[in-house]
Design an enzyme around this catalytic site. Structure first.
Site, PDB file in Angstrom:
ATOM      1  CD  GLU B 268      22.134  32.596  34.297  1.00  0.00           C
ATOM      2  OE1 GLU B 268      23.198  31.950  34.294  1.00  0.00           O
ATOM      3  OE2 GLU B 268      21.494  32.860  33.261  1.00  0.00           O
ATOM      4  CG  HIS B 289      24.521  63.444  43.432  1.00  0.00           C
ATOM      5  ND1 HIS B 289      24.401  64.716  43.898  1.00  0.00           N
ATOM      6  CD2 HIS B 289      25.749  63.014  43.825  1.00  0.00           C
ATOM      7  CE1 HIS B 289      25.518  65.069  44.520  1.00  0.00           C
ATOM      8  NE2 HIS B 289      26.354  64.054  44.497  1.00  0.00           N
ATOM      9  CE  LYS B 403      18.728  30.380  26.530  1.00  0.00           C
ATOM     10  NZ  LYS B 403      20.011  29.738  26.829  1.00  0.00           N
TER      11      LYS B 403
END
Lengths: 417, 417
Positions: B268, B289, B403
Site C-alpha cells: 500500500e 525445500h 470498493k
C-alpha cells in the site's frame, strides 16, 4: 468467458481467447498419456496400493491413538497440509472420527516444545522423507522418537532401500514406499500424502476419486476441453508478455496451504536456467485490504488466478438487529456468501477496468473430491507449463547447492566442538 | 558487512557498500523528525494515551473474560496479528495471564462457525475499523454481536466521530480513538493494536519501549548509523537494478504474520503510479525445500532480507539414541539452534555464490522489545523507501476502485431480491 464445468466439481473459466498449443506440447501430452513408466498422474489410479494404505491406516486407528505427527518438510508435508487444512481449517479442532494432525516441518524450538506438550495421549509419528536424509526431518525425528511412550507408534514413508528404510526396518516400524520416480511435489496421491491423511480421518477414496475424475479431461489434446492445458497456455501466453508473477488469489482462507503447495510446485518445476514464474499467494477478501493497492496501482507484471468455492455448506444472514445498516448500506438481509460474491465480483470488475489479466477456478465445495481434482489438475498443468517454458518440470538442480553449503557448515561446527 | 547493533535488540547487517542518501531524502528526514503533526512514528511516545489503553484493558481483565475477538481486516488487524503470533505462536495455547485471541477478518462461514463454537466462555469483542464502514468488519460484527451473552463485553476502535463511533455511543460500548492522521498500516502502536494486545496479555509497555528505543537511530541523517535509512537505500538501489521483488525470508516461522503485515506496508505504501515493490514472504527453513530452486536457479529479480532470531530461549540437543547419525552425519550432539544457524549460513553462502543480493536483520529474541523495534524500524524504512521511489507513502488511491465496484454489486443484489 469459456467455462468448463467438470464432473469432479472443478470449473475453470478463462477469457474467450483462441488458444493453440504448440506441436511440441501436443506430442508431450501423448507421451504423458501413453507412458508405461511410474508417473505422478497415475498415482490416484493405483487402486490396490491405495487400498493397502487405507487398510494400514485403519489398523492403526483400530489400535487407538489421538494424535498424528507428520515429520516432513517441503514435498513431504505440503500436499498433506494443503488437503488437511482445506478440509479441516487452519487451526482445526478434531471433529467426529478425526484425529489431531500436527506437522513438524522446520527446526523450531518453540514449535517443537509446544508440540511436545500437546502429545500427552497416544500418538502416531509418521516420518516422511523420500531420500531419508533430510536434515530437518531427521533432527525432528531424533527429538520426537526419543520421547516415544508405550502406546505411541511410528511409521516411515520413504524410497525403497533408502538408509531410512533400513533404519526403520531394524527398529520394526511400518514402512510405506514413496514412488521412486515421482518427486516430492508431485507425490501427494501416494503414501506420502494419503497415509497421514487417512490416519487423520480424511476419506482418501473420495480424494482420489476427484483426482481420477478430472484426469481424462486433463489429458485431452483439446485447448477447449482440457482445463490443465488451457490454464498452462494462458499463464504461458501472459508470461511471454511480461506477466512474470502468477498470483493465486484464493477467496477461501483455508486454501492458503493449497497456495503454499502450488507455490512449491511452480517454484521447483519452472525456476531454472534463469527462467521461472514467481508464484504468489493472496487470500481474499483479507488481501484486498492489504495488497489491492499494489495490484491495481502498481507494476503490470502479474497474471492472476482467482479461486473460489461455490457451495459454503452453511451460511450466515446479516440481521439489522444491531443497527448495522446505518454503517454499511445494502448488507442487512444478505447472506455472507452473497456479500463474498459481491466483493469478488467487485474485485474482478476492477481488474477488468485496469486490464489486469486473470482466470478463474471455482470448486463445487471444499469437499475431498473437489480438492483432489484441484491438485491433480494443477500438477498436470505444471507439467505442461514447464514444457512450454522449455524446462524440466521434474528436477531441481540448484537445491543441492545450499544443501552442500549446509553440510560444510554442519561439519565445521563438529570439528570445532 | 556493516553491522549495527541497536539497544532495542535489533541488529541490521548489510554489505559494506558506501551508501549516500539523496538530498531530497535528507530533507524529508528532517521534516519527519521535526513535525508537530500527529504522525505514526510518535505513537509509541504517547505515554499518557498508552497508559490509558493499558488501564482500560486492566479494567476489562479485572471483570473477567476468556476470549478476545478482534473484528477487523487489513491495517486494523495485521499489526495485532503480527505481534500476537510472534510472541505466542501460530495456533497459540493460552499461557499464564493470557487470554485466547481470535481474529474475525474476512467473510468466512466456516471460520466464523468454528469461532462461534469456541466462544462458550465470556468474551470481549473489539471492533476495529478506522472509517467504521468496512463491509467485512461490519458484517462480522453483526453476526458476532447478535450472539452476545450476558457476560460478554464490546469495545470499538475507530476514528473520532465516525458513524461507528456514534453507533457504539448509542449502545454504551467503550470507544477508543484511532489516530485520525495515521493510516491503518502505520497504526499498530495506537489503540488499534495496543488495546487488543493488552487484553490478550501482552506487556504493551515493553512493546512500545522497543519501538521507542530504536526511533532516535532511525531518524539520524547518517547512512551508517540509521538502520531504517540504510535498509531503504539498499532496497531502492537494488530496485533500480531490476530487483523488483523484495523477499522477506523469515528464519522463524512465528514471524510469518510480521511478514504479512510488512507485505501490506510495502504494497500500500509503494504500489502506485505503475511503481512499487512486490513484497514476498518466505519462511525458513521450510521454504528452502519449496522455493529455493526458483530463488537460486530462476530469474535474478529479487532482493532478500533474511530475518532471524539470536536467542531461542530454550534449545534441543540431538541425541544419537535413535541411531540417526547413520542418516545425517554431523547432527548428533548438536543443538537445534546450531543446525538452524548452519542451514541459514548454507543458504547465505549459496546466495553469495549466485551473487543474489541480501541484507540481514537479527532480533535479539522474540521479545516484545525486539518485535516492537522491528515494526517501528520497518515503518520508518517504508516512509524513506516511498520517498526514494517518489510516491506518497501514506495514501492508497486505487483501493477505492474495487470498493466502489463492490458497492455496486451489493446494491444490485439488493434491488433484485
Amino acid at each position: 468467458m469459456v467455462q468448463k464445468r467438470s464432473n469432479a466439481g472443478l470449473d475453470v473459466s478463462m477469457n474467450r481467447e483462441r488458444l493453440s498449443a504448440p506441436r511440441k506440447l501436443l506430442k508431450y501430452i501423448e507421451e504423458l498419456k501413453n507412458t508405461h513408466a511410474e508417473i505422478f498422474w497415475k498415482l490416484p489410479f493405483d487402486d490396490s496400493g491405495i487400498a493397502k494404505i487405507g487398510k494400514l491406516a485403519d489398523q492403526y486407528r483400530a489400535k487407538g491413538f489421538e494424535n498424528v505427527v507428520v515429520i516432513g518438510i517441503g514435498g513431504s508435508s505440503l500436499g498433506t497440509l494443503a488437503v488437511w487444512k482445506a478440509l479441516r481449517g487452519a487451526c482445526p479442532e478434531p471433529g467426529r472420527g478425526d484425529k489431531k494432525l500436527f506437522f513438524a516441518e522446520t527446526l523450531d524450538v518453540r514449535r517443537l516444545s509446544r508440540l511436545l506438550k500437546k502429545l500427552r495421549s497416544p500418538s502416531v509419528f509418521v516420518v516422511v522423507s523420500k531420500s531419508g536424509t533430510t536434515t530437518e526431518t531427521i533432527a525432528n525425528t531424533a527429538v520426537l522418537l526419543d520421547q516415544m511412550k508405550n502406546k505411541d507408534q511410528a511409521a516411515v514413508v520413504t524410497d525403497r532401500d533408502s538408509k531410512l528404510w533400513h533404519w526403520a526396518q531394524k527398529r520394526g516400524f511400518d514402512i510405506l514406499e514413496s514412488p521412486r520416480q515421482v518427486g516430492g511435489r508431485y507425490s501427494v496421491f501416494s503414501a506420502v500424502g494419503l497415509f497421514p491423511l487417512a490416519l487423520g480421518g480424511v476419506d482418501i477414496s473420495r480424494l482420489v476419486a476427484g483426482a481420477k475424475q478430472i484426469t481424462s479431461d486433463c489429458l485431452l489434446a483439446s485447448t477447449e476441453a482440457n482445463p490443465a492445458l488451457r490454464s498452462a497456455l494462458t499463464i504461458w501466453k501472459h508470461w511471454k508478455r511480461g506477466k512474470i508473477i502468477h498470483d493465486t488469489f484464493l477467496f477461501e482462507p483455508d486454501l492458503e496451504w493449497f497456495g503454499k503447495w502450488y507455490r512449491q510446485l511452480t517454484g521447483e518445476s519452472t525456476g531454472k536456467g534463469g527462467k521461472g514464474l514467481m508464484p504468489t499467494v493472496s487470500i481474499g477478501t483479507t488481501d484486498l485490504h492489504s495488497v489491492a493497492q499494489l495490484y491495481l496501482g502498481g507494476p503490470d507484471n502479474r497474471f492472476t488466478t482467482f479461486v473460489s468455492v461455490r457451495d459454503h455448506g452453511a451460511d450466515f444472514v446479516i440481521s439489522n438487529k444491531s443497527g448495522i445498516e446505518e454503517l454499511v448500506p445494502d448488507i442487512s438481509g444478505k447472506a455472507f456468501s452473497a456479500i463474498l460474491d459481491a466483493i469478488l465480483a467487485g474485485a474482478k470488475t476492477a481488474y477488468q477496468k485496469k486490464k489486469l489479466p486473470f482466470m478463474e477456478i471455482k470448486l463445487a465445495a471444499l469437499s475431498p473430491e473437489s480438492v483432489g481434482a484441484l491438485l491433480q489438475m494443477k500438477m498436470i498443468e505444471m507439467a505442461y507449463l514447464a514444457n512450454l517454458l522449455g524446462v524440466n518440470a521434474f528436477d531441481n538442480p540448484q537445491v543441492e547447492m545450499y544443501k552442500e553449503e549446509t553440510r560444510k557448515s554442519l561439519h565445521a561446527i563438529n570439528t570445532k566442538s
